[in-house]
Design a protein around this motif. Sequence first.
Motif, mmCIF file in Angstrom:
data_model
loop_
_atom_site.group_PDB
_atom_site.id
_atom_site.type_symbol
_atom_site.label_atom_id
_atom_site.label_comp_id
_atom_site.label_asym_id
_atom_site.label_seq_id
_atom_site.Cartn_x
_atom_site.Cartn_y
_atom_site.Cartn_z
ATOM 1 N N GLU A 89 0.110 3.309 -2.219
ATOM 2 C CA GLU A 89 -0.298 4.719 -2.163
ATOM 3 C C GLU A 89 -0.968 5.158 -3.461
ATOM 4 O O GLU A 89 -1.996 5.847 -3.444
ATOM 5 C CB GLU A 89 0.917 5.597 -1.877
ATOM 6 N N GLN A 90 -0.384 4.748 -4.590
ATOM 7 C CA GLN A 90 -0.959 5.137 -5.886
ATOM 8 C C GLN A 90 -2.363 4.568 -6.057
ATOM 9 O O GLN A 90 -3.304 5.287 -6.432
ATOM 10 C CB GLN A 90 -0.055 4.670 -7.026
ATOM 11 N N THR A 93 -4.928 5.940 -3.691
ATOM 12 C CA THR A 93 -5.402 7.239 -4.188
ATOM 13 C C THR A 93 -6.451 7.044 -5.272
ATOM 14 O O THR A 93 -7.505 7.696 -5.275
ATOM 15 C CB THR A 93 -4.218 8.061 -4.728
ATOM 16 N N ALA A 153 0.149 2.653 4.551
ATOM 17 C CA ALA A 153 -0.018 3.375 3.280
ATOM 18 C C ALA A 153 -1.180 4.362 3.431
ATOM 19 O O ALA A 153 -2.302 3.971 3.727
ATOM 20 C CB ALA A 153 -0.304 2.396 2.156
ATOM 21 N N GLY A 156 -4.362 4.195 0.938
ATOM 22 C CA GLY A 156 -4.101 2.796 0.604
ATOM 23 C C GLY A 156 -4.640 1.848 1.635
ATOM 24 O O GLY A 156 -5.323 0.879 1.302
#
Length: 333
Positions: A89-90, A93, A153, A156
């Motif tokens: 996810e990080q 993003t 995700a 992601g």
Amino acid sequence: MATFSVLDLSPITEGGSVAQSLENSRRLAQAAEENGYTRFWLAEHHGMKGIASAATSIVISHVAAATKTIRVGSGGIMLPNHSPLVIAEQFGTLAALYPGRIDLGLGRAPGTDMRTAQALRRNMEASGNNFPNDVVELQALLGPVAEDQKIIAVPGADTNVPIWLLGSSHFSAHLAGMLGLPFAFASHFAPDMLLSALEIYRERFTPSETLAKPQVMVGVMGVAADTDEEANYLFTSMQQSFVALRRNARGQFPPPVQSMDGLWSYDEKIFVDHSMMYAVVGGPETIRRKIGAFLEQTKADELIISMPIFHMQARLNSLRLFADAQRDLAKAA
């Protein structure tokens, strides 16, 4: 000819602040972009008074927002400290914010002491042992969504953020070869296994959808200055830091000193000198010679340089001199 990149730890210098360190990382990344470096990576460390990049994905965004073309990423994210879904996810993003510019380098060490690692991970039993499975899970989360995929995700999925495996031993060399991923070796603190790890990776490499042939990056410490004498003086900051690390007395990054005499014991000097056997320290002619010999020895595709220098202006000058050396070596190749 190998390309050059930068590894930054966002050092918190003695008398400095976290805010200033993060601003320095931004300035260094901008200078790296201007000087033709391929990527700018930041490292995950925790509980260290001299390193400001613990929240690595946030610092990556801070740096990427201040640049336009250079690739920005992690060198690395210590995956056992996190769930693969959180990292997907990080970095999904980040890939949405800065398309085509984000790298995800992964390591399996804690990046800290065991007590802090316990606070990060909660379950210390499974973390390191699960690393290969976690890498494969993370690859799937960042790849195209499968028909029967239950966990997705968002962001992601299908960002296909490039994954590198980082290592300081043979373990990740085997894994990177088996998975057909690019491999980065930390020769700047694990010199003894450098050549054997690269040999294992190249021998065991299996082509994948990600990569058709082995891709090797090697990390080195580097301090370039206008003269050998000045570079050796600036390098005493890193020597002091390694002594402090051996004594388990980590602090903020120290200013350079005229001499290390009296600041380390004979055994500590041997330890630091051995750990830094591949460090590239010197004036322009010296660094060209040392880099040329190192690249000939390792056959690396890319050199990623950590520049542990106290004064920001000297750090920027070092970055420029290494870029000059890369151009000179490329012309001579």
